[in-house]
Scaffold this active site. Structure first.
Site, PDB file in Angstrom:
ATOM      1  N   ASP A 167      -6.296  -0.678  -7.885  1.00 38.58           N
ATOM      2  CA  ASP A 167      -6.273  -1.385  -6.607  1.00 38.58           C
ATOM      3  C   ASP A 167      -4.953  -1.103  -5.883  1.00 38.58           C
ATOM      4  OD1 ASP A 167      -6.650  -3.699  -4.662  1.00 38.58           O
ATOM      5  OD2 ASP A 167      -8.345  -4.050  -5.984  1.00 38.58           O
ATOM      6  N   HIS A 234      -4.182  -7.324  -2.096  1.00 35.72           N
ATOM      7  CA  HIS A 234      -5.558  -7.299  -2.594  1.00 35.72           C
ATOM      8  C   HIS A 234      -5.624  -7.240  -4.123  1.00 35.72           C
ATOM      9  CE1 HIS A 234      -9.549  -5.324  -3.240  1.00 35.72           C
ATOM     10  NE2 HIS A 234      -9.902  -5.983  -2.148  1.00 35.72           N
ATOM     11  N   SER A 414     -15.211  -7.485  -3.236  1.00 35.69           N
ATOM     12  CA  SER A 414     -13.981  -7.345  -4.016  1.00 35.69           C
ATOM     13  C   SER A 414     -13.716  -8.579  -4.855  1.00 35.69           C
ATOM     14  CB  SER A 414     -12.780  -7.132  -3.094  1.00 35.69           C
ATOM     15  OG  SER A 414     -12.651  -5.809  -2.705  1.00 35.69           O
TER      16      SER A 414
END
Length: 592
Positions: A167, A234, A414
Site C-alpha cells: 500500500d 491509506h 479498500s
C-alpha cells in the site's frame, strides 16, 4: 435418471469427448473497454520463456529490446529484472496506445516471449471520508451486517501470523506500533515516492497529497486530479483494520489484533506502477528481488487494497501464482467503480480472494464493483450520509506532511479487503496447516447471505468470522445447501474436470427442481460442456458448447432429479472442447 428443465440448454445425454473438436476459439473480447488503454505507456513488462537467453541474461534482454524497438521505430532499452524474472523495458518516453501496440506486437511475434504487458498505474481503492466522528465498530459485531468477529476471538487472535500490507506504507501510530515489523519501500520513481529517493528499506509513508493536474490528464483531456488532494494515509488505515492493538484502553481493535503488519510501500503521489507491485508481491511472500535484501518475515497473508483499470495482466498473475505457491494467501479489493470487477486489476486475477464492499444495512455498497470474479463481501461502509456508517481505523491528521495520530472513518473496497485479510490471519493462527485454497474455500462456504440487496454478483455472500473459525470447512452451508469451493483446473481440450459434493442427512429421492449453481472462471465460456452426475451414475447435460465469447459463467440450472436418491456423491464435470483458452471450476453447489 436426471432431466434438465428449460433453464438449461440440453436434456439428459452421455458425455461427449472433450477433444473431439480441434478448432481454436477466437479470443474473448471484454464487453467494457478499459480506459487504461488510452493512457500513454512508458515501460513494458516482458516475460520470456525459460528456454530464451533473454530470460536469464540482462544484456540479452537489452539487445532484444533495442532490436525490436528499431523494428517498430522506437527507442527501447532494458531497465531492470523483476522478481518474477520478467524484464522491465524502458520505451524512452511516453508512447500513445497505437505506437505502444506496435512495439508489443513485435514482442508477441517472437516465439520466445511468453507475454508482454504495459507497466500500468494502479491506485488506492478507498473512498475519502467526509467526517471523522465514529462511535463504534459496527463492522466487527453488529448483527445486521457486521462480520461476527467477536465469535472468532475465543479461538484465535492472529498470534504469530504475518500480514503484509502492500500500500502507501505506514505512518507511526501508537495503536499499531506494537504490531509493526520492518518492511520495504518498492517505489522506484522519486516523483511518485515523494520521499526524496527511490527504493529503500524505509517503508514510512511521507504522504501522497497531489496538486490539481499533477498526475496528467484523463482520456477526456481533463486534469488528474481535478482538485488538490490531501494525504490519505491509506496503508495505515488498512493496517489498523487488520491488526490495531486491542485491550490497550484506547482507539480501535484490529480483527487479528495479535498479528504482525509488514508495510510494503508501492503507492505514493499519483498512485503506483505495476512493476513495483509485482516486485512487492514477490518480496513480501519470500521470493527474491534483484537488488533488494531478502525478507526476514515472509507473509502468511498479503492485503492489496489497490487496483487499476484493465483485466489482470500476465506479469501480475505470474507474481501472484508464485506467491500463492509459496503458501501466501492474497486478498485484493474489488474496486470502487460500481462496475464489473472482471475489468480491473488485480481484482480479476486468479488465485486471489477478491472482496466487494457492503454497507451497514448489508447491501452492496453503491460504489463497490461486482461480478463473477468477486469471491466474498465484507463491510466497506458508506460515509456520505454519516461517518458512523464508515469503517473506523488508525490515521494521521497531516494534510501536506506528517501530523499527529488520529482515527477516521473511511469507505471503500479498500476497507472491505483488510476485513478478509484479518479473517485469514485468524484462521492461520487457529490452523497453521491451512493452504491459501483452503482458506478461500472455508471463508466462502461459511459466508451468510447478504441481509440487504446485491445486484451484479457479490460472491458467496457476507463473510462470517465466527462461522469460518467454527467447524473446519465442511461443505454443508445449511440444511438444504451443499457446496464445493475448491478450485479445479479445466484442461485445455483435455479430459473432464470433476468436482464432487457429498450429500448426507437427506431422506428419499432428490427433488424435481434440484438447483445446481455454477461459478466457473474461463476466458471463453462458449468452449465449455457441463454435466451433473448423480450418485447412481446417471447424468444430465447442463450446458453444451457454443459461440458465446463472454468470459466466466455464473448461473443456476434446474434439474429434475426425482428418480435418484438424494444422499451420496454428486459430481459436476466440465470439459473444454476448443484449444487456446483456459479456466477452472471456482465453486458449485446443490440446493434441495
Amino acid at each position: 435418471m436426471l432431466a434438465v428443465t428449460a433453464t438449461a440448454l440440453l436434456a439428459t445425454g452421455a458425455a461427449t469427448s472433450a477433444a473431439a473438436t480441434p478448432s481454436p476459439a477466437p479470443a474473448a473480447s471484454p464487453a467494457t473497454p478499459s480506459a487504461a488503454a488510452d493512457t500513454p505507456v512508458e515501460r513494458l513488462i516482458v516475460g520470456y520463456k525459460s528456454r530464451a537467453a533473454e530470460a536469464a541474461s540482462d544484456s540479452a534482454a537489452d539487445k532484444d529490446a533495442q532490436a525490436k524497438g528499431k523494428k517498430a521505430g522506437e527507442s527501447l532499452g532494458f531497465d531492470r529484472r523483476l522478481g518474477t524474472g520478467a524484464a522491465l523495458l524502458d520505451l524512452g518516453g511516453k508512447l500513445d496506445k497505437g505506437d505502444a501496440a506496435d512495439v508489443m506486437d513485435a514482442f508477441r511475434a517472437d516465439p520466445d516471449v511468453a507475454y508482454v504487458v504495459p507497466d500500468t498505474r494502479m491506485y488506492a481503492t478507498a473512498v475519502s471520508p467526509n467526517d471523522t466522528e465514529y462511535s463504534r465498530q459496527w463492522d466487527l459485531f453488529e448483527s445486521t451486517a457486521g462480520m461476527n468477529v467477536p465469535a472468532a476471538w475465543d479461538k484465535a487472535t492472529g498470534q504469530g501470523v504475518k500480514v503484509a500490507v502492500i500500500d502507501t506504507g505506514y505512518v507511526a501510530h501508537s495503536d499499531l506500533a506494537a504490531n509493526i515489523v520492518s518492511g520495504y519501500d518498492f517505489i522506484s520513481d522519486p516523483f511518485i515516492s515523494q520521499d526524496g529517493g527511490g527504493r529503500d528499506s524505509n517503508a514510512a509513508d511521507p504522504g501522497d497529497w497531489t496538486s490539481a493536474g499533477e498526475c496528467g490528464v484523463d482520456e477526456d483531456g481533463q486534469p488528474v486530479p481535478k482538485e488538490t488532494s490531501d494525504n490519505s494515509w491509506h496503508g495505515t488505515h488498512v493496517a489498523g483494520t487488520i491488526a490495531a492493538a486491542a485491550n490497550n484502553g484506547k482507539g480501535v481493535a484490529g480483527i487479528a489484533y495479535d498479528a504482525t503488519i509488514q508495510p510494503v510501500r508501492v503507492l505514493g503521489r499519483c498512485g503506483g506502477m505495476t512493476s513495483d507491485i509485482i516486485d512487492a508481491i514477490t518480496w513480501a511472500s519470500g521470493g527474491s528481488v534483484q537488488g533488494v535484501p531478502s525478507n526476514p518475515n515472509p507473509a502468511d497473508v498479503i492485503n492489496m487494497s489497490l487496483g487499476g483499470e484493465g483485466g489482470c495482466d500476465a506479469g501480475t498473475q505470474s507474481a501472484i501464482n508464485s506467491a500463492v505457491g509459496r503458501g501466501t494467501t492474497i486478498v485484493v479489493a474489488a474496486g470502487n467503480d460500481n462496475a464489473n470487477a472482471a475489468y480491473f486489476n488485480p481484482a480479476s486475477c486468479s488465485n486471489v480472494i477478491t472482496v466487494a464492499a457492503s454497507d451497514r444495512q448489508g447491501n452492496r455498497a453503491y460504489y463497490s464493483n461486482y461480478g463473477s470474479v468477486v469471491d466474498i463481501t465484507a463491510p466497506g461502509g458508506e460515509t456520505p450520509v454519516s461517518s458512523s456508517n464508515g469503517i473506523l481505523s488508525t490515521l494521521n491528521s497531516g494534510t501536506r506532511s506528517v501530523g499527529s495520530e488520529s482515527y477516521a472513518a473511511y469507505q471503500g473496497t479498500s476497507m472491505a479487503a483488510p476485513h478478509i485479510a484479518g479473517l485469514a490471519a485468524l484462521m492461520i493462527d487457529a490452523n497453521p496447516s491451512l493452504t491459501p485454497a483452503q482458506i478461500e474455500s472455508t471463508i466462502k462456504s461459511k459466508a451468510r447471505s447478504l441481509p440487504g440487496s446485491c445486484s451484479g454478483g457479490c460472491g458467496s455472500g457476507l463473510a462470517d468470522a465466527g462461522a469460518a473459525l467454527g467447524s473446519g470447512g465442511t461443505t454443508t452451508t445449511g440444511s438444504n445447501v451443499f457446496r464445493n469451493t475448491t478450485d479445479v483446473s479445466i484442461p485445455d481440450t483435455g479430459s473432464w474436470a470433476t468436482s464432487s459434493v457429498t450429500v448426507t442427512g437427506r431422506s428419499g429421492n432428490a427433488p424435481s427442481s434440484l438447483k445446481v449453481d455454477v461459478d466457473i472462471k474461463h476466458t471463453y465460456r462458449g468452449d465449455l460442456i457441463i454435466e451433473i452426475v448423480a450418485p447412481d451414475g446417471s447424468s444430465a447435460r447442463l450446458k453444451d458448447s457454443s459461440d458465446d465469447s463472454t468470459a466466466n459463467l455464473l448461473t443456476t440450472y434446474t434439474v429434475n432429479a426425482s428418480d435418484v436418491a438424494a444422499n451420496g456423491t454428486w459430481k459436476l464435470r466440465v470439459a473444454d472442447v476448443y484449444s487456446g483458452d483456459t479456466g477452472y471450476i471456482d465453486s458449485w453447489g446443490l440446493t434441495f
